[in-house]
Design a protein around this motif. Structure first.
Motif, PDB file in Angstrom:
ATOM      1  N   TRP A 205       0.832  -1.221   0.000  1.00 12.96           N
ATOM      2  CA  TRP A 205       0.000   0.000   0.000  1.00 12.96           C
ATOM      3  C   TRP A 205       0.859   1.259   0.000  1.00 12.96           C
ATOM      4  CZ3 TRP A 205      -4.738   1.240  -1.239  1.00 12.96           C
ATOM      5  CH2 TRP A 205      -5.697   0.211  -1.299  1.00 12.96           C
ATOM      6  N   SER A 206       2.007   1.198   0.693  1.00 10.00           N
ATOM      7  CA  SER A 206       2.881   2.385   0.746  1.00 10.00           C
ATOM      8  C   SER A 206       3.289   2.799  -0.654  1.00 10.00           C
ATOM      9  CB  SER A 206       4.144   2.091   1.556  1.00 10.00           C
ATOM     10  OG  SER A 206       3.807   1.742   2.846  1.00 10.00           O
ATOM     11  N   PHE A 207       3.798   1.837  -1.445  1.00  9.29           N
ATOM     12  CA  PHE A 207       4.275   2.314  -2.741  1.00  9.29           C
ATOM     13  C   PHE A 207       3.176   2.412  -3.787  1.00  9.29           C
ATOM     14  CE2 PHE A 207       5.495  -2.164  -3.631  1.00  9.29           C
ATOM     15  CZ  PHE A 207       5.069  -2.286  -4.933  1.00  9.29           C
ATOM     16  N   MET A 208       2.053   1.689  -3.575  1.00 10.53           N
ATOM     17  CA  MET A 208       0.924   1.884  -4.507  1.00 10.53           C
ATOM     18  C   MET A 208       0.373   3.303  -4.379  1.00 10.53           C
ATOM     19  SD  MET A 208      -1.361  -1.599  -4.751  1.00 10.53           S
ATOM     20  CE  MET A 208      -1.801  -1.640  -3.042  1.00 10.53           C
ATOM     21  N   LEU A 209       0.221   3.755  -3.131  1.00 10.18           N
ATOM     22  CA  LEU A 209      -0.311   5.104  -2.913  1.00 10.18           C
ATOM     23  C   LEU A 209       0.652   6.173  -3.430  1.00 10.18           C
ATOM     24  CD1 LEU A 209      -1.940   4.824   0.634  1.00 10.18           C
ATOM     25  CD2 LEU A 209      -3.097   5.282  -1.539  1.00 10.18           C
ATOM     26  N   TRP A 210       1.950   5.943  -3.180  1.00  6.12           N
ATOM     27  CA  TRP A 210       2.946   6.908  -3.661  1.00  6.12           C
ATOM     28  C   TRP A 210       2.926   6.967  -5.195  1.00  6.12           C
ATOM     29  CZ3 TRP A 210       7.240   4.786  -6.306  1.00  6.12           C
ATOM     30  CH2 TRP A 210       8.106   5.746  -6.818  1.00  6.12           C
ATOM     31  N   GLU A 211       2.849   5.798  -5.838  1.00  6.50           N
ATOM     32  CA  GLU A 211       2.827   5.779  -7.313  1.00  6.50           C
ATOM     33  C   GLU A 211       1.545   6.427  -7.842  1.00  6.50           C
ATOM     34  OE1 GLU A 211       5.307   2.134  -9.183  1.00  6.50           O
ATOM     35  OE2 GLU A 211       3.453   1.551  -8.225  1.00  6.50           O
ATOM     36  N   ALA A 212       0.420   6.069  -7.229  1.00  7.95           N
ATOM     37  CA  ALA A 212      -0.881   6.527  -7.735  1.00  7.95           C
ATOM     38  C   ALA A 212      -1.064   8.030  -7.574  1.00  7.95           C
ATOM     39  CB  ALA A 212      -2.010   5.774  -7.032  1.00  7.95           C
ATOM     40  N   THR A 213      -0.336   8.626  -6.626  1.00  4.60           N
ATOM     41  CA  THR A 213      -0.487  10.073  -6.412  1.00  4.60           C
ATOM     42  C   THR A 213       0.664  10.858  -7.043  1.00  4.60           C
ATOM     43  OG1 THR A 213       0.663   9.931  -4.287  1.00  4.60           O
ATOM     44  CG2 THR A 213      -1.736   9.766  -4.223  1.00  4.60           C
ATOM     45  N   PHE A 214       1.436  10.207  -7.867  1.00  2.96           N
ATOM     46  CA  PHE A 214       2.634  10.862  -8.411  1.00  2.96           C
ATOM     47  C   PHE A 214       2.345  12.162  -9.174  1.00  2.96           C
ATOM     48  CE2 PHE A 214       6.636  11.603 -10.426  1.00  2.96           C
ATOM     49  CZ  PHE A 214       7.567  11.055  -9.560  1.00  2.96           C
ATOM     50  N   PRO A 215       1.209  12.288  -9.881  1.00  2.49           N
ATOM     51  CA  PRO A 215       0.963  13.568 -10.574  1.00  2.49           C
ATOM     52  C   PRO A 215       1.016  14.785  -9.642  1.00  2.49           C
ATOM     53  CG  PRO A 215      -0.552  11.916 -11.383  1.00  2.49           C
ATOM     54  CD  PRO A 215       0.178  11.291 -10.227  1.00  2.49           C
ATOM     55  N   LEU A 216       0.819  14.561  -8.335  1.00  2.00           N
ATOM     56  CA  LEU A 216       0.897  15.678  -7.386  1.00  2.00           C
ATOM     57  C   LEU A 216       2.299  16.290  -7.358  1.00  2.00           C
ATOM     58  CD1 LEU A 216      -1.138  14.248  -4.345  1.00  2.00           C
ATOM     59  CD2 LEU A 216      -1.885  15.935  -6.025  1.00  2.00           C
ATOM     60  N   ALA A 217       3.270  15.532  -7.836  1.00  2.00           N
ATOM     61  CA  ALA A 217       4.649  16.046  -7.871  1.00  2.00           C
ATOM     62  C   ALA A 217       4.732  17.323  -8.698  1.00  2.00           C
ATOM     63  CB  ALA A 217       5.585  14.991  -8.458  1.00  2.00           C
ATOM     64  N   LEU A 218       3.790  17.487  -9.627  1.00  2.00           N
ATOM     65  CA  LEU A 218       3.854  18.658 -10.508  1.00  2.00           C
ATOM     66  C   LEU A 218       3.251  19.916  -9.874  1.00  2.00           C
ATOM     67  CD1 LEU A 218       2.941  16.885 -13.871  1.00  2.00           C
ATOM     68  CD2 LEU A 218       5.188  17.585 -13.073  1.00  2.00           C
ATOM     69  N   MET A 219       2.711  19.766  -8.664  1.00  2.00           N
ATOM     70  CA  MET A 219       2.046  20.905  -8.031  1.00  2.00           C
ATOM     71  C   MET A 219       3.037  21.957  -7.518  1.00  2.00           C
ATOM     72  SD  MET A 219      -1.014  20.036  -8.498  1.00  2.00           S
ATOM     73  CE  MET A 219      -1.994  21.181  -7.557  1.00  2.00           C
ATOM     74  N   HIS A 220       4.230  21.508  -7.138  1.00  2.00           N
ATOM     75  CA  HIS A 220       5.207  22.435  -6.564  1.00  2.00           C
ATOM     76  C   HIS A 220       6.601  21.805  -6.675  1.00  2.00           C
ATOM     77  CE1 HIS A 220       7.296  24.950  -3.618  1.00  2.00           C
ATOM     78  NE2 HIS A 220       6.312  25.830  -3.803  1.00  2.00           N
TER      79      HIS A 220
ATOM     80  N   LEU B   5      -5.237  21.259 -18.873  1.00  2.00           N
ATOM     81  CA  LEU B   5      -4.721  20.228 -19.784  1.00  2.00           C
ATOM     82  C   LEU B   5      -4.184  19.027 -19.004  1.00  2.00           C
ATOM     83  CD1 LEU B   5      -2.863  22.386 -22.466  1.00  2.00           C
ATOM     84  CD2 LEU B   5      -4.934  21.032 -22.784  1.00  2.00           C
ATOM     85  N   LEU B   6      -3.494  19.344 -17.913  1.00  2.00           N
ATOM     86  CA  LEU B   6      -2.907  18.270 -17.102  1.00  2.00           C
ATOM     87  C   LEU B   6      -3.996  17.420 -16.445  1.00  2.00           C
ATOM     88  CD1 LEU B   6       0.054  17.603 -16.633  1.00  2.00           C
ATOM     89  CD2 LEU B   6      -0.094  18.746 -14.440  1.00  2.00           C
ATOM     90  N   SER B   7      -5.057  18.091 -15.963  1.00  4.22           N
ATOM     91  CA  SER B   7      -6.169  17.351 -15.344  1.00  4.22           C
ATOM     92  C   SER B   7      -6.844  16.456 -16.379  1.00  4.22           C
ATOM     93  CB  SER B   7      -7.200  18.324 -14.771  1.00  4.22           C
ATOM     94  OG  SER B   7      -6.574  19.201 -13.893  1.00  4.22           O
ATOM     95  N   LEU B   8      -7.025  16.977 -17.591  1.00  2.00           N
ATOM     96  CA  LEU B   8      -7.628  16.178 -18.666  1.00  2.00           C
ATOM     97  C   LEU B   8      -6.749  14.967 -18.977  1.00  2.00           C
ATOM     98  CD1 LEU B   8      -8.939  18.920 -21.123  1.00  2.00           C
ATOM     99  CD2 LEU B   8     -10.309  17.311 -19.780  1.00  2.00           C
ATOM    100  N   TYR B   9      -5.453  15.186 -18.955  1.00  2.10           N
ATOM    101  CA  TYR B   9      -4.522  14.103 -19.243  1.00  2.10           C
ATOM    102  C   TYR B   9      -4.639  12.997 -18.189  1.00  2.10           C
ATOM    103  CZ  TYR B   9      -0.176  11.602 -19.983  1.00  2.10           C
ATOM    104  OH  TYR B   9       0.747  10.618 -20.198  1.00  2.10           O
ATOM    105  N   VAL B  10      -4.670  13.406 -16.919  1.00  2.00           N
ATOM    106  CA  VAL B  10      -4.793  12.427 -15.827  1.00  2.00           C
ATOM    107  C   VAL B  10      -6.104  11.655 -15.960  1.00  2.00           C
ATOM    108  CG1 VAL B  10      -5.077  12.193 -13.322  1.00  2.00           C
ATOM    109  CG2 VAL B  10      -3.285  13.657 -14.223  1.00  2.00           C
TER     110      VAL B  10
END
Lengths: 266, 170
Positions: A205-220, B5-10
């Protein structure tokens, strides 16, 4: 907004890490020359039947001759060295891209699965940057290339996390033990902590959650650094258990692009 | 704009997980599959193809004496420097991928077609020969089979033999 200096730093870091990845891969290929020789397991005389167009086979025969193939590998090593030391150019990146595609065909599409795919992704990103730079503002072309690499890298984690989360055997943690038992370094020892169902479940679960939320890396950018740091540890663990050293280097080369893109849009 | 665009991609990537699309196959798509990565690693647990082989030696009465079936599977010792140079382990992993591709080719083989015409069949024969020669240096006759094995955390729970080769000479 990424400053010109920041963009330069990102592109140099990316090229340097890619050069290391390509260099290590090429040295391994050179070490495996026996396997691709005429008497080796991966003899081209057998594999050439994979090519559906019979007229194309003689052309590829010439390129895949052991001596020619070895020369290609040595040139690739030199090109990787140039990329790392002095940065890329259109000619250099075109050569590395075409050479990589040829090597992939030599190994029936992939030698090491995902790491080959990610290497090609980073090379494609560089190709976008250098080809695009011939027609539009180079900074804009670089942004396009960086975004291509970033989207593929982010998708790789995101997809990998979600496909696991959709499987009951991963949610229970059982799948992790099964895959680890089948690893090349041998099954887990009888008392290994990952044999305990509760701990295996926690690890999964630790790495599934980390992988699944990876797009958050682009927030900051700080988030990007955090996600990429965890990714580096994750790839080290994957290497340690499964022997997948190429994955570590191939994904490491994408991290400057991820961090760069996290800065690009704030 | 970028965030939209990024949200649409996800969302599109998420949709691709749920929606079933037809599988497109072809020889060049296979050779150039690196251009179309699906990024699904280690996701499905189920029957996995494993290669087994046995060797024969001539008995004193002139008959073939067969060894036990031997599992052809890469196992290596872990070393820290493998992070930088891991040629032998990666070759072992490539050989196991070959077994997976052999299984896929057999699965897709049209009825009436001969498995021995497959490129993967010929490569697997070479693999089996090379592996058996490590334990049987004077190998002259051998046979292999592809078994589909289902495992749980404790070991193999079910085995099916998918194909068995004829007895082959070196």
């Amino acid at each position: 907004m990424l400053t010109p200096t920041g963009l330069l730093l990102v592109t140099r870091a990316l090229e340097f890490l890619l050069a290391i990845s390509l260099g290590l891969q090429t040295l391994e290929f050179l070490r495996l020359s026996e396997a691709t020789s005429a008497h080796g397991l991966w003899a081209w005389s057998v594999q050439r039947r994979d090519i559906p167009q019979t007229w194309l086979r003689p052309c590829l025969d010439a390129l895949m001759r052991p001596s020619t193939y070895k020369t290609l590998l040595w040139l690739r090593l030199v090109a990787a060295l140039c990329l790392g030391l002095w940065g890329g150019s259109l000619a250099l990146v075109l050569f590395l891209f075409a050479g990589t595609v040829l090597i992939l065909i030599r190994w029936r599409g992939a030698f090491n699965g995902g790491s080959d795919f990610m290497t090609l992704v980073v090379l494609t990103g560089l190709l976008i940057a250098y080809v695009g730079g011939e027609f539009v503002n180079p900074a804009l072309a670089w942004r396009a290339g960086l975004w291509y690499i970033t989207l593929q890298a982010v998708t790789s984690y995101f997809m990998s996390g979600w496909v696991k989360m959709l499987r009951p055997e991963w949610r229970s943690g059982a799948a992790m033990t099964i895959f680890l038992n089948a690893a090349i370094y041998g099954p887990l020892s009888p008392k290994h902590w990952l044999r305990k169902p509760g701990l295996a479940c926690f690890g999964a679960w630790s790495f599934m959650l980390w992988e699944a939320t990876f797009p958050l890396a682009l927030m900051h950018p700080l988030w990007a650094l955090l996600y990429c740091s965890v990714a580096a540890v994750f790839h080290l663990l994957v290497f340690w258990f499964f022997g997948l050293n190429r994955f570590f280097w191939a994904w490491l080369a994408t991290f400057p692009a991820i961090v760069g893109c996290s800065v690009l849009w704030i | 704009m970028t965030s939209v665009l990024l949200s649409l991609y996800v969302l599109a990537v998420l949709a691709s997980l749920v929606l079933k699309t037809p599988i497109v196959k072809g020889p060049w798509l296979f050779l150039l599959r690196a251009f179309f990565p699906n990024w699904k690693f280690f996701h499905a647990v189920g029957h996995v193809p494993h290669l087994y082989a046995r060797a024969a030696s001539i008995h004193t009465n002139g008959e073939w004496l067969w060894s036990d079936w031997q599992w052809i599977y890469p196992r290596r010792l872990r070393r820290w420097f493998h992070l930088f140079h891991n040629a032998d382990v990666n070759l072992g992993l490539a050989q196991q991928n070959l077994v997976d591709h052999f299984w896929a080719d057999l699965y897709d083989l049209p009825s009436g077609a001969d498995a021995q015409d497959l490129v993967t069949y010929e490569l697997v024969v070479r693999l089996v020969k090379a592996q058996l020669r490590l334990s049987h240096p004077t190998l002259c006759q051998f046979q292999f089979e592809l078994r589909m094995e289902l495992s749980n955390a404790d070991g193999v729970t079910h085995t099916d033999t998918m194909m068995r080769s004829p007895e082959l000479s070196c």
